[in-house]
Design a protein around this motif. Structure first.
Motif, PDB file in Angstrom:
ATOM      1  N   ALA A  17       0.772  -1.141   0.000  1.00 41.22           N
ATOM      2  CA  ALA A  17      -0.102   0.009   0.008  1.00 41.22           C
ATOM      3  C   ALA A  17       0.933   1.300   0.165  1.00 41.22           C
ATOM      4  O   ALA A  17       2.197   1.145   0.055  1.00 41.22           O
ATOM      5  N   TYR A  18       0.211   2.428  -0.223  1.00 36.99           N
ATOM      6  CA  TYR A  18       0.973   3.622  -0.438  1.00 36.99           C
ATOM      7  C   TYR A  18       0.679   4.457   1.018  1.00 36.99           C
ATOM      8  O   TYR A  18       1.488   5.597   1.008  1.00 36.99           O
ATOM      9  N   ASP A  19      -0.236   3.857   2.055  1.00 33.46           N
ATOM     10  CA  ASP A  19       0.159   4.278   3.184  1.00 33.46           C
ATOM     11  C   ASP A  19      -0.220   3.332   4.469  1.00 33.46           C
ATOM     12  O   ASP A  19      -0.564   2.145   4.191  1.00 33.46           O
ATOM     13  N   LEU A  20       0.466   3.447   5.478  1.00 38.93           N
ATOM     14  CA  LEU A  20       0.604   2.667   6.576  1.00 38.93           C
ATOM     15  C   LEU A  20      -0.804   2.093   7.040  1.00 38.93           C
ATOM     16  O   LEU A  20      -1.317   0.748   7.263  1.00 38.93           O
ATOM     17  N   LYS A  21      -1.763   3.134   7.012  1.00 40.31           N
ATOM     18  CA  LYS A  21      -3.293   2.867   7.402  1.00 40.31           C
ATOM     19  C   LYS A  21      -3.841   1.871   6.415  1.00 40.31           C
ATOM     20  O   LYS A  21      -4.521   0.776   7.179  1.00 40.31           O
ATOM     21  N   THR A  22      -3.528   1.830   5.446  1.00 35.19           N
ATOM     22  CA  THR A  22      -4.370   1.210   4.384  1.00 35.19           C
ATOM     23  C   THR A  22      -3.669  -0.315   4.464  1.00 35.19           C
ATOM     24  O   THR A  22      -4.304  -1.360   4.350  1.00 35.19           O
ATOM     25  N   LEU A  23      -2.515  -0.449   4.684  1.00 36.88           N
ATOM     26  CA  LEU A  23      -1.630  -1.493   4.955  1.00 36.88           C
ATOM     27  C   LEU A  23      -2.156  -2.411   6.003  1.00 36.88           C
ATOM     28  O   LEU A  23      -2.569  -3.675   6.100  1.00 36.88           O
ATOM     29  N   GLU A  24      -2.166  -1.620   6.972  1.00 36.21           N
ATOM     30  CA  GLU A  24      -2.838  -2.230   8.312  1.00 36.21           C
ATOM     31  C   GLU A  24      -4.363  -2.780   8.108  1.00 36.21           C
ATOM     32  O   GLU A  24      -4.572  -3.964   8.697  1.00 36.21           O
ATOM     33  N   LEU A  25      -5.034  -2.066   7.482  1.00 41.06           N
ATOM     34  CA  LEU A  25      -6.265  -2.524   7.049  1.00 41.06           C
ATOM     35  C   LEU A  25      -6.518  -3.727   6.486  1.00 41.06           C
ATOM     36  O   LEU A  25      -7.326  -4.507   6.611  1.00 41.06           O
ATOM     37  N   LYS A  26      -5.587  -3.731   5.145  1.00 39.62           N
ATOM     38  CA  LYS A  26      -5.932  -4.958   4.471  1.00 39.62           C
ATOM     39  C   LYS A  26      -5.146  -6.125   5.400  1.00 39.62           C
ATOM     40  O   LYS A  26      -5.740  -7.206   5.048  1.00 39.62           O
ATOM     41  N   ILE A  27      -4.172  -5.958   6.067  1.00 35.00           N
ATOM     42  CA  ILE A  27      -3.860  -7.196   7.149  1.00 35.00           C
ATOM     43  C   ILE A  27      -4.898  -7.657   8.025  1.00 35.00           C
ATOM     44  O   ILE A  27      -5.003  -8.849   8.074  1.00 35.00           O
ATOM     45  N   ASP A  28      -5.553  -6.590   8.687  1.00 30.07           N
ATOM     46  CA  ASP A  28      -6.320  -7.021   9.401  1.00 30.07           C
ATOM     47  C   ASP A  28      -7.668  -7.773   8.754  1.00 30.07           C
ATOM     48  O   ASP A  28      -8.186  -8.708   9.527  1.00 30.07           O
ATOM     49  N   GLN A  29      -8.149  -7.382   7.626  1.00 30.32           N
ATOM     50  CA  GLN A  29      -9.117  -7.951   6.960  1.00 30.32           C
ATOM     51  C   GLN A  29      -8.769  -9.548   6.717  1.00 30.32           C
ATOM     52  O   GLN A  29      -9.519 -10.288   6.921  1.00 30.32           O
ATOM     53  N   GLN A  30      -7.381  -9.803   6.331  1.00 33.61           N
ATOM     54  CA  GLN A  30      -7.206 -10.889   5.983  1.00 33.61           C
ATOM     55  C   GLN A  30      -6.866 -11.797   7.288  1.00 33.61           C
ATOM     56  O   GLN A  30      -7.151 -13.084   7.323  1.00 33.61           O
ATOM     57  N   ILE A  31      -6.431 -11.186   8.198  1.00 31.46           N
ATOM     58  CA  ILE A  31      -6.293 -12.022   9.407  1.00 31.46           C
ATOM     59  C   ILE A  31      -7.819 -12.755   9.882  1.00 31.46           C
ATOM     60  O   ILE A  31      -8.105 -13.594  10.445  1.00 31.46           O
TER      61      ILE A  31
END
Length: 69
Positions: A17-31
């Motif tokens: 992702a291009y920002d940390l917030k989006t990256l965290e959201l993607k990871i949380d959804q996959q968890i």
């Protein structure tokens, strides 16, 4: 005809992702999705680099999931 169910023992997924917030959201959804497969997070590795073409930071992560025991 045989019907067999095999458990997934280990799974590795890549995110970017291009920002940390989006990256965290993607990871949380996959968890949350992987909880249905009885997989827990075993390790997370992350990296950030500057992308000169877009002039933005580029965040990436590798998440290793393992079966619950």
């Amino acid at each position: 005809m045989d019907f067999r169910l095999d458990l997934i023992e280990t799974k590795i997924e890549f995110f970017e992702a291009y920002d940390l917030k989006t990256l965290e959201l993607k990871i949380d959804q996959q968890i949350e999705s992987n909880k249905a497969l009885l997989l827990d997070v075993f390790s997370i590795n992350h990296q950030v680099v500057f992308n000169p073409k877009t002039e933005k930071m580029h965040y990436s992560a590798v998440v290793h999931f393992k079966a619950k025991r």
